[in-house]
Scaffold this motif. Structure first.
Motif, PDB file in Angstrom:
ATOM      1  N   GLU B 305       0.869  -1.393   0.138  1.00 29.37           N
ATOM      2  CA  GLU B 305       0.010  -0.022  -0.062  1.00 29.37           C
ATOM      3  C   GLU B 305       0.964   1.251   0.144  1.00 29.37           C
ATOM      4  O   GLU B 305       0.754   2.105  -0.795  1.00 29.37           O
ATOM      5  CB  GLU B 305      -0.877  -0.144   1.135  1.00 29.37           C
ATOM      6  CG  GLU B 305      -2.066  -0.756   1.069  1.00 29.37           C
ATOM      7  CD  GLU B 305      -2.995  -1.345   2.215  1.00 29.37           C
ATOM      8  OE1 GLU B 305      -3.895  -2.176   2.212  1.00 29.37           O
ATOM      9  OE2 GLU B 305      -2.583  -0.445   3.352  1.00 29.37           O
ATOM     10  N   ALA B 309       0.928   3.998  -2.864  1.00 32.21           N
ATOM     11  CA  ALA B 309       0.665   5.386  -2.463  1.00 32.21           C
ATOM     12  C   ALA B 309       1.787   6.515  -3.188  1.00 32.21           C
ATOM     13  O   ALA B 309       1.466   7.431  -3.765  1.00 32.21           O
ATOM     14  CB  ALA B 309       0.242   5.774  -1.252  1.00 32.21           C
ATOM     15  N   CYS B 313       1.432   9.314  -5.992  1.00 36.64           N
ATOM     16  CA  CYS B 313       1.788  10.614  -5.766  1.00 36.64           C
ATOM     17  C   CYS B 313       3.032  11.317  -6.955  1.00 36.64           C
ATOM     18  O   CYS B 313       2.462  12.353  -7.270  1.00 36.64           O
ATOM     19  CB  CYS B 313       2.829  10.650  -4.618  1.00 36.64           C
ATOM     20  SG  CYS B 313       1.453  10.945  -3.078  1.00 36.64           S
TER      21      CYS B 313
END
Lengths: 131, 316
Positions: B305, B309, B313
C-alpha cells in the motif's frame, strides 16, 4: 532481458536402432540445463532438418552407428544451408572412423564425438560453440 | 529477413524464429505479434490434455493425419516439463509425430514449461497466435501430462479433449474435481485394454451427474486405440461437431472475447508491475521499505500500500 535458453535437436538417422548414445547425450544435456528436442529413431536428413527449422534450435546433434555417416552429414549440411539454417551448429557422434572426420569437418560439421568421449568434453564443446 | 511478411507467406523458418523470440521474451517478438494479430482468429484451436502416458502424442499424430486427409493444415504446440533442478528439458512429443516432418501442411513446435504451472508454457498462447496468422486451419495444443488441476488449456482452446485410459479407475475418480469439468470431449485411449468399457461407463455416469454446460453441449465419451488408428475419424468428427455447436450458439465468439479480455488484464498486471517497480529504481525510500519488509518491521500488505501510494503521488 533474461538469459536465452539454448535449444538442441538430437536426432538418430538411418536404419540402425542403437539409440543409447543419443539418449545418454540428450539426458546429459537436459541435466546441464539445455532444452533438448528428441526426434527418435529412423530419421531421414529431410525430417531432421525440417524439425530443426520448426523447433528453431541453436544446434543439431546427430548420432550415427550404421556406417552411413558420410551420406547423412553431407546431406544434412546441404539441406540446412538450403533452408536458411547456416548459423545452426551441427555436431555428431557414433562409430565414425578417424579417417572420415576431416572430410566431415570440411563439410561444416563442427565436432564429432567417438565412442569413449567423456561427457564433460561434450559440455565444454557446447559452452564454447553454442552457449 | 522480414519475419512478419515471411511468416504470413507461410515460411516455417520465419514462424519458428518468431515463436522463439516470443519464448525468450524478446521485445521484437511482441512488435511482430502486433503486426500478425490482424491475421489471427481464423484457426480452430483444440486442446488435448490428460495424464502422462495416456497416449496424447500418439493421438495427436493420428489426429494430424486425419485432418490432413481432409485437406486442412495443422499446427501443433506440444508441451513437456522443464526440470525444476537444471532448467533443462527433454521434449519428446515429436518422436510420435515425425512422419509429418516433411509435410509442408504440418508445423510441430515443442515447448518446455520453464517453471510455468497450469499444463502449458507461459508463451503457448503467443505460439498459437503465430501459427494462426501463418494460416494453419487447426491448431492442436498438447499439454504436459497433467494431474488434477492443470486446466489452463481451456483458456486457449475452443474445444478441449481430456484423454483417459483404462486401469486408472481410481484416478478417474480423482479427476472429477478439476479435469472432468473442462472436457468437451473425453477420449478413452488404449481402448483395447481390459477395463476400457468400465472407464467409459464411469465417465458417462459422471457427466450425466454434472450440471450441463451453459451453452447446452453434452460432452461425449469416445474410444480410441491410437497406435492402431482406431476411433480417430470419429474423434475428429466430434471435434468438428463441437466447433459447429459453438458457432451455432454464439458460444465461440463468447469464449474468444473472454480470452482476449483475460489476456489483456494479465498483460496490464504484468506491465503495471514493471512500470511501478521501474519507477522506484534507485529510490532510497524504496530501498528503505524493502529493508523494513525483510526485517519483518512492516507487513507485506502495508508495504504494498505504501509503495502504491508513493507511486500515485509521483504519477500526479
Amino acid at each position: 532481458m533474461k538469459q536465452r535458453k539454448i535449444r538442441i535437436l538430437i536426432a538418430k538417422p538411418g536404419l540402425d536402432g542403437h539409440d543409447r548414445g543419443a539418449k545418454v547425450i540428450a539426458k546429459f544435456l537436459q541435466e546441464s540445463g539445455y532444452e533438448v528436442i528428441y526426434t527418435g529413431l529412423h530419421q531421414t536428413p529431410e525430417q531432421i532438418v525440417n524439425a530443426a527449422v520448426q523447433e528453431a534450435v541453436d544446434a543439431v546433434g546427430i548420432s550415427v552407428l550404421s556406417g552411413s555417416h558420410n551420406y547423412v552429414f553431407t546431406e544434412v549440411m546441404r539441406l540446412m544451408a538450403e533452408k536458411g539454417l547456416g548459423d545452426v551448429v551441427v555436431f555428431g557422434g557414433g562409430t565414425i572412423p578417424e579417417d572420415d572426420i576431416p572430410e566431415l569437418k570440411a563439410a561444416g560439421v563442427k565436432a564429432l564425438f567417438r565412442p569413449g568421449t567423456p561427457l564433460e568434453e561434450v559440455l565444454r564443446f557446447m559452452k564454447e560453440n553454442v552457449g | 529477413m522480414d519475419y512478419v511478411a515471411e511468416a504470413l507467406n507461410g515460411s516455417q523458418l520465419a514462424g519458428a524464429r518468431l515463436i522463439r523470440l516470443l519464448e525468450e521474451g524478446d521485445p521484437a517478438g511482441v512488435e511482430a505479434l502486433k503486426k500478425l494479430y490482424p491475421h489471427t482468429g481464423n484457426a480452430f484451436i483444440l486442446g488435448l490434455t490428460g495424464p502422462p502416458g495416456a497416449g496424447k502424442s500418439t493421438l495427436t499424430d493420428r489426429i494430424i493425419a486425419e485432418f490432413r486427409s481432409r485437406d486442412l493444415k495443422v499446427g501443433v504446440v506440444a508441451i513437456d516439463p522443464s526440470s525444476p533442478f537444471s532448467g533443462g528439458a527433454i521434449l519428446g512429443d515429436r518422436v510420435r509425430m515425425q512422419r509429418h516432418a516433411t509435410d509442408p501442411g504440418v508445423f510441430v513446435r515443442s515447448m518446455a514449461t520453464r517453471g510455468h504451472l497450469g499444463g502449458l508454457s507461459r508463451t503457448t498462447g503467443e505460439a498459437v497466435l503465430v501459427l494462426d496468422a501463418m494460416g494453419y486451419d487447426v491448431i492442436l495444443i498438447e499439454t504436459v501430462g497433467v494431474g488434477q488441476d492443470e486446466v489452463e488449456v481451456v483458456d486457449l482452446a475452443h474445444t478441449t479433449a481430456v484423454v483417459a485410459l483404462p486401469g486408472m479407475g481410481d484416478d478417474i475418480q480423482a479427476m472429477k474435481a478439476g479435469i472432468l469439468e473442462i472436457g468437451d470431449l473425453f477420449i478413452v485411449n488404449k481402448a483395447d485394454k481390459p477395463g476400457a468399457d468400465d472407464v467409459v461407463k464411469q465417465l458417462t455416469v459422471m457427466l450425466e451427474m454434472r450440471a450441463g454446460s451453459a451453452d447446452g453441449w453434452q460432452p461425449r465419451v469416445l474410444k480410441t486405440v491410437a497406435v492402431k488408428g482406431e476411433g480417430i475419424a470419429d474423434t475428429v468428427n466430434a471435434f468438428l461437431e463441437h466447433r459447429a455447436h459453438l458457432e451455432r450458439t454464439g458460444a465461440l465468439a463468447e469464449r474468444v472475447a473472454e480470452r482476449e479480455l483475460r489476456f489483456f488484464r494479465e498483460l496490464v498486471k504484468e506491465m503495471a508491475a514493471d512500470l511501478i517497480f521501474g519507477s522506484f529504481q534507485g529510490s532510497g525510500a524504496y530501498a528503505d521499505l524493502v529493508e523494513r519488509l525483510k526485517a519483518r518491521q512492516v507487513d507485506p500488505y502495508s508495504a504494498a500500500e505504501t509503495l502504491l501510494a508513493g507511486f500515485s503521488c509521483r504519477a500526479t
